[in-house]
Design an enzyme around this catalytic site. Structure first.
Site, PDB file in Angstrom:
ATOM      1  N   SER A   7       0.857  -1.191   0.000  1.00 30.14           N
ATOM      2  CA  SER A   7       0.000   0.000   0.000  1.00 30.14           C
ATOM      3  C   SER A   7       0.890   1.237   0.000  1.00 30.14           C
ATOM      4  CB  SER A   7      -0.889   0.008   1.243  1.00 30.14           C
ATOM      5  OG  SER A   7      -1.413   1.304   1.427  1.00 30.14           O
ATOM      6  N   HIS A  32      -1.544  -1.449  -4.087  1.00 22.54           N
ATOM      7  CA  HIS A  32      -2.758  -0.981  -3.404  1.00 22.54           C
ATOM      8  C   HIS A  32      -2.708   0.545  -3.298  1.00 22.54           C
ATOM      9  CE1 HIS A  32      -6.178  -1.561  -0.622  1.00 22.54           C
ATOM     10  NE2 HIS A  32      -5.631  -0.599   0.117  1.00 22.54           N
ATOM     11  N   ASP A  34      -4.652   3.921  -2.098  1.00 22.91           N
ATOM     12  CA  ASP A  34      -5.677   4.370  -1.154  1.00 22.91           C
ATOM     13  C   ASP A  34      -6.185   5.769  -1.488  1.00 22.91           C
ATOM     14  OD1 ASP A  34      -5.933   2.272   0.921  1.00 22.91           O
ATOM     15  OD2 ASP A  34      -3.769   2.601   1.113  1.00 22.91           O
ATOM     16  N   MET A  36      -8.713   8.786  -0.446  1.00 21.13           N
ATOM     17  CA  MET A  36      -9.478   9.326   0.693  1.00 21.13           C
ATOM     18  C   MET A  36      -9.947  10.740   0.383  1.00 21.13           C
ATOM     19  SD  MET A  36      -7.095   8.114   3.868  1.00 21.13           S
ATOM     20  CE  MET A  36      -6.223   6.545   3.852  1.00 21.13           C
ATOM     21  N   HIS A  65      -8.573   1.476  -3.605  1.00 20.29           N
ATOM     22  CA  HIS A  65      -9.427   1.340  -2.423  1.00 20.29           C
ATOM     23  C   HIS A  65     -10.060   2.708  -2.190  1.00 20.29           C
ATOM     24  CE1 HIS A  65      -9.431   0.695   2.262  1.00 20.29           C
ATOM     25  NE2 HIS A  65     -10.644   0.841   1.772  1.00 20.29           N
ATOM     26  N   MET A  67     -11.963   5.180  -0.364  1.00 22.73           N
ATOM     27  CA  MET A  67     -12.522   5.589   0.936  1.00 22.73           C
ATOM     28  C   MET A  67     -13.142   6.965   0.763  1.00 22.73           C
ATOM     29  SD  MET A  67      -9.357   4.170   3.184  1.00 22.73           S
ATOM     30  CE  MET A  67      -8.302   4.085   1.754  1.00 22.73           C
ATOM     31  N   MET A 136     -11.555  -4.619   6.300  1.00 26.24           N
ATOM     32  CA  MET A 136     -10.700  -3.630   6.978  1.00 26.24           C
ATOM     33  C   MET A 136     -10.402  -4.144   8.382  1.00 26.24           C
ATOM     34  SD  MET A 136      -9.888  -1.300   4.916  1.00 26.24           S
ATOM     35  CE  MET A 136      -8.863  -0.401   6.096  1.00 26.24           C
ATOM     36  N   GLY A 141      -8.387   5.205   7.134  1.00 27.41           N
ATOM     37  CA  GLY A 141      -8.010   6.616   7.203  1.00 27.41           C
ATOM     38  C   GLY A 141      -6.516   6.837   7.382  1.00 27.41           C
ATOM     39  N   PHE A 142      -5.853   5.900   8.034  1.00 27.75           N
ATOM     40  CA  PHE A 142      -4.441   6.110   8.339  1.00 27.75           C
ATOM     41  C   PHE A 142      -3.661   4.799   8.286  1.00 27.75           C
ATOM     42  CE2 PHE A 142      -7.056   9.190  10.519  1.00 27.75           C
ATOM     43  CZ  PHE A 142      -6.488  10.389  10.103  1.00 27.75           C
ATOM     44  N   GLY A 143      -2.393   4.912   7.947  1.00 26.97           N
ATOM     45  CA  GLY A 143      -1.501   3.761   8.028  1.00 26.97           C
ATOM     46  C   GLY A 143      -0.988   3.616   9.455  1.00 26.97           C
ATOM     47  N   ASP A 174      -6.774  -5.562   5.027  1.00 23.36           N
ATOM     48  CA  ASP A 174      -6.056  -4.282   4.974  1.00 23.36           C
ATOM     49  C   ASP A 174      -6.076  -3.620   6.345  1.00 23.36           C
ATOM     50  OD1 ASP A 174      -5.007  -1.796   4.252  1.00 23.36           O
ATOM     51  OD2 ASP A 174      -6.731  -1.199   3.022  1.00 23.36           O
ATOM     52  N   GLY A 175      -4.876  -3.391   6.887  1.00 27.46           N
ATOM     53  CA  GLY A 175      -4.762  -2.661   8.148  1.00 27.46           C
ATOM     54  C   GLY A 175      -4.023  -3.474   9.198  1.00 27.46           C
ATOM     55  N   GLY A 176      -2.855  -2.988   9.591  1.00 30.74           N
ATOM     56  CA  GLY A 176      -2.106  -3.665  10.646  1.00 30.74           C
ATOM     57  C   GLY A 176      -1.536  -5.007  10.231  1.00 30.74           C
ATOM     58  N   GLY A 196       1.093  -1.622   4.323  1.00 32.19           N
ATOM     59  CA  GLY A 196       1.602  -0.272   4.060  1.00 32.19           C
ATOM     60  C   GLY A 196       2.856   0.001   4.855  1.00 32.19           C
ATOM     61  N   SER A 197       2.681   0.315   6.148  1.00 30.24           N
ATOM     62  CA  SER A 197       3.851   0.692   6.945  1.00 30.24           C
ATOM     63  C   SER A 197       4.842  -0.457   7.093  1.00 30.24           C
ATOM     64  CB  SER A 197       3.412   1.227   8.310  1.00 30.24           C
ATOM     65  OG  SER A 197       2.548   0.322   8.943  1.00 30.24           O
TER      66      SER A 197
HETATM   67  C1  DX5 Z   1      -5.846   2.627   5.711  1.00 32.21           C
HETATM   68  C2  DX5 Z   1      -5.547   2.125   4.324  1.00 32.21           C
HETATM   69  C3  DX5 Z   1      -4.475   1.101   4.266  1.00 32.21           C
HETATM   70  C4  DX5 Z   1      -3.153   1.517   4.855  1.00 32.21           C
HETATM   71  C5  DX5 Z   1      -2.742   0.373   5.702  1.00 32.21           C
HETATM   72  O1  DX5 Z   1      -7.059   3.237   5.747  1.00 32.21           O
HETATM   73  O2  DX5 Z   1      -6.685   1.596   3.706  1.00 32.21           O
HETATM   74  O3  DX5 Z   1      -4.314   0.548   2.963  1.00 32.21           O
HETATM   75  O4  DX5 Z   1      -2.123   1.786   3.939  1.00 32.21           O
HETATM   76  O5  DX5 Z   1      -1.615   0.709   6.405  1.00 32.21           O
HETATM   77  P1  DX5 Z   1      -0.888  -0.275   7.402  1.00 32.21           P
HETATM   78  O6  DX5 Z   1      -0.517  -1.504   6.619  1.00 32.21           O
HETATM   79  O7  DX5 Z   1       0.250   0.509   7.891  1.00 32.21           O
HETATM   80  O8  DX5 Z   1      -1.888  -0.614   8.495  1.00 32.21           O
HETATM   81 ZN    ZN Z   2      -6.373   0.464   1.800  1.00 30.37          ZN
END
Ligand code: DX5
Ligand code: ZN
Length: 224
Positions: A7, A32, A34, A36, A65, A67, A136, A141-143, A174-176, A196-197
Site C-alpha cells: 500500500s 494498493h 488508497d 481518501m 481502495h 474511501m 478492513m 483513514g491512516f496507516g 487491509d490494516g495492521g 503499508g507501513s
Molecule cells: C488505511 C488504508 C491502508 C493503509 C494500511 O485506511 O486503507 O491501505 O495503507 O496501512 P498499514 O498496513 O500501515 O496498516
Molecule cells: Zn487500503
C-alpha cells in the site's frame, strides 16, 4: 495463492516510482492505492493524476481502495487513469449493486470493503458480483494502526460463505498487516494481503516485502 499488495500510502511520494519498483522486486504483485476524500474518512490522499503517473511506471495491477463518498462519480476517471481493481465501501454505497455493475462496465474488477464494525453477512446478496471482498482490520483513514483481532472471524466467515455459496471471490485484508499478524490472516483464509507501513516505513521496501511474503507463504503451506 497468497499475494502481497504493497500500500503506497506509507511510501515516500517524492520517490514513488522507486518505492513501487522496490516493493515489486521484493515480491509485491498488486499495488494498493488508497483514495481518501476527507469526508468518508478523516484524511486526504491521492486521485487520478497520481494514478495515471503510476500507471506509466509499473505493469502490476493497481487496486484502488475508494474511501470516499459517492464513488460512482469517480469510477470513469479512475478507469481512464489506469485502475485495474476498484473496491468501494459498503458503508458509502446505498446502491451497491449498481456501483459494482458500473465498475465492471468500465473494465475494472469490482470489490466491496467493510469497516471493522460492519457484519460480513450484510454482503451475502452482493457476493456473486465481486472479484474480492476487502476486510478492513483497522478503521480506515491512516496507516500504521494496530490490527483488530475480530477481523480474523470475519475472514473465516467469508471463507465459509464462499464454500457454502459455491463462489470464488478472493479475500483481501487491509490494516495492521505486519510480521506479527500476516500468518494469522493467512491461516484464517485471506489471500490478498495489503501492507503499508510494514513495507514502506523504513526505506527497505524490497527486503520488507520479501520477508512478509515469505511469512505469508509459510503460513499458507502450514495451513494447507
Ligand atoms: C488505511 C488504508 C491502508 C493503509 C494500511 O485506511 O486503507 O491501505 O495503507 O496501512 P498499514 O498496513 O500501515 O496498516
Ligand atoms: Zn487500503
Amino acid at each position: 495463492m497468497v499475494e502481497l499488495l504493497p500500500s503506497i500510502l506509507s511510501a515516500d511520494f517524492a520517490h514513488l516510482a522507486d518505492e513501487v519498483k522496490a516493493a515489486e522486486a521484493g515480491g509485491g504483485t498488486v499495488i494498493h492505492f488508497d483514495v481518501m476524500d476527507g469526508h468518508f474518512v478523516p484524511n486526504l490522499t491521492i486521485g487520478p493524476p497520481v494514478l495515471a503517473s503510476l500507471r506509466k511506471v509499473t505493469k502490476l495491477p493497481i487496486d484502488c481502495h475508494m474511501m470516499i463518498e459517492n464513488p460512482d462519480e469517480f469510477v470513469e476517471s479512475f478507469a481512464e487513469a489506469g485502475a485495474d481493481w476498484m473496491s468501494v465501501h459498503y458503508e458509502a454505497c446505498p446502491h451497491l449493486h449498481r456501483t459494482l455493475q458500473l465498475i465492471r462496465h468500465h473494465g475494472m474488477e469490482p470489490a466491496v470493503v467493510i469497516n471493522p464494525a460492519t457484519a460480513v453477512d450484510l454482503l451475502i446478496p452482493a457476493l456473486e458480483m465481486v472479484h474480492h471482498v476487502l476486510v478492513m482490520s483497522v478503521n480506515p483513514g491512516f496507516g500504521g494502526q494496530s490490527f483488530i483481532p475480530y477481523s480474523l472471524n470475519k475472514i473465516r466467515r467469508l471463507r465459509e460463505l464462499r464454500e457454502e455459496l459455491g463462489l470464488n471471490y478472493r479475500i483481501e485484508v487491509d490494516g495492521g498487516v505486519a510480521h506479527d499478524t500476516i500468518g494469522l490472516v493467512v491461516e484464517a483464509g485471506a489471500d490478498l494481503l495489503v501492507a503499508g507501513s510494514a513495507v514502506f516505513s523504513d526505506g527497505r521496501a524490497e527486503q520488507n516485502a520479501h520477508e512478509l511474503l515469505q511469512a505469508a507463504q509459510l503460513a499458507a503451506a502450514e495451513s494447507a
